[in-house]
Write an enzyme that holds these catalytic residues in place. Structure first.
Site, PDB file in Angstrom:
ATOM      1  N   SER A 130      -9.616  92.293  90.455  1.00  0.00           N
ATOM      2  CA  SER A 130      -9.302  93.489  90.627  1.00  0.00           C
ATOM      3  C   SER A 130      -7.761  93.830  90.934  1.00  0.00           C
ATOM      4  O   SER A 130      -7.480  92.980  91.812  1.00  0.00           O
ATOM      5  CB  SER A 130     -10.149  94.573  91.674  1.00  0.00           C
ATOM      6  OG  SER A 130      -9.618  95.891  91.744  1.00  0.00           O
ATOM      7  N   TYR A 139     -13.402  95.490 100.081  1.00  0.00           N
ATOM      8  CA  TYR A 139     -13.619  95.095  98.802  1.00  0.00           C
ATOM      9  C   TYR A 139     -12.398  94.269  97.963  1.00  0.00           C
ATOM     10  O   TYR A 139     -12.333  93.299  97.557  1.00  0.00           O
ATOM     11  CB  TYR A 139     -13.740  96.395  97.929  1.00  0.00           C
ATOM     12  CG  TYR A 139     -13.624  96.432  96.245  1.00  0.00           C
ATOM     13  CD1 TYR A 139     -14.668  95.764  95.524  1.00  0.00           C
ATOM     14  CD2 TYR A 139     -12.471  96.741  95.707  1.00  0.00           C
ATOM     15  CE1 TYR A 139     -14.760  95.849  94.213  1.00  0.00           C
ATOM     16  CE2 TYR A 139     -12.463  96.593  94.274  1.00  0.00           C
ATOM     17  CZ  TYR A 139     -13.586  96.225  93.534  1.00  0.00           C
ATOM     18  OH  TYR A 139     -13.461  96.097  92.240  1.00  0.00           O
TER      19      TYR A 139
END
Ligand code: NAP
Length: 251
Positions: free
Chosen positions: A146, A160
């Site tokens: 990501s 995350y």
């Protein structure tokens, strides 16, 4: 091994980026194992679309953090599908938007289990089947990182972001480890993509509300990410390994 003869496992393929990847891969000749956790009907719908394209498909329920379930899933693929030639480590989760001082520690373990442990485990079980060192015929792995890995996601979900930083490091190391064994390993760093994942962070409209901070002034689509993934899986990317590929509208 040619793609047409082999199987691609896509984790978390019942919706979002995983579903788009399964369908595009089938268009390009892959047989597909459609992994999911909870939504069997959605996974079955993806598998039916793969079969309608003339490819083989199974759905395989397994939480990627559950080693027993993941081993059983690979055993089913061995028994019911052509040999494995590709893995997309796509299954991933986020937590609610929060600062670190507001988070319960239990969520960190779950994020690490799904996003990191699950990816390592699936990669290990895939390489044991694909590596020439283990009698396999080669293959390709694509990990979903990501842009959070580079941006850090402050006051959003630094936990995350940290799991995706781990995926970047893992991709580089595993690519070098397997480069002489017929397996390429790459990662994609999506930016903000219009999927359901943002509901879990408490911002279901993030694809719209965050558009202004993206240089292209819009969120990406699952299909746009899938095209990059499927290219990295393909023989067109035959000299590409250890690459982390941003699909983020310039962010
Ligand atoms: P999504 O729409 O939330 O879909 C997640 C998929 O993963 C679903 O098929 C879900 O299955 C499955 N899943 C969730 N937990 C799982 C588990 N423990 N084991 C197996 N499958 C599991 O997600 P997405 O937006 O497509 O994201 C896919 C990947 O891209 C993730 O790794 C995510 O971190 C990454 N990414 C996404 C974005 C974005 O903006 N969307 C940005 C950067 C990176 P069920 O439906 O059965 O629960």
């Amino acid at each position: 091994m040619t793609q047409a003869a082999s199987t691609l496992l896509v984790t978390g393929a019942s919706r979002g980026i995983g579903a788009a990847t399964a369908l595009l891969a089938a268009q390009r000749g892959w047989n597909v194992a459609v992994n999911y956790t909870s939504n069997a009907a959605a996974a079955e719908d993806v598998a039916a679309q793969v079969r309608a394209l003339g490819r083989l498909a199974i759905t395989a329920q397994a939480d990627v953090a559950d080693e027993t379930a993941v081993r059983a899933m690979f055993a089913r693929i061995d028994a019911e599908m052509p040999p494995l030639g590709g893995l997309v480590n796509n299954a991933g989760i986020v937590g609610m938007k929060a600062r670190l001082d507001e988070m319960e520690s239990a969520r960190w373990r779950r994020l690490l289990d799904v996003n990191v442990f699950g990816s390592l485990l699936c990669a290990q079980l895939a390489l044991l089947r694909m590596s020439t060192r283990h009698g396999g015929q080669g293959g390709a792995i694509v990990n979903l990182s990501s842009m959070a890995a580079t941006l850090g996601s402050p006051a959003m979900y630094v936990d995350y972001a940290a799991t995706k930083g781990a995926i970047d490091s893992f991709t580089i190391g595993l690519a070098r480890e397997l480069a002489g064994e017929g397996i390429r390993v790459n990662a994609i760093r999506p930016g903000i993509i219009d999927t359901d994942i943002h509901t879990a962070s408490g911002e279901p409209d993030r694809a719209q509300t965050a558009a202004g901070m993206i240089p292209m002034k819009r969120a990406g689509t699952a299909s746009e990410v899938a095209h990059a993934i499927v290219w990295l899986l393909s023989d067109e990317a035959s000299y590409t390994t250890g690459t982390i590929f941003d699909v983020s509208g310039g962010r």
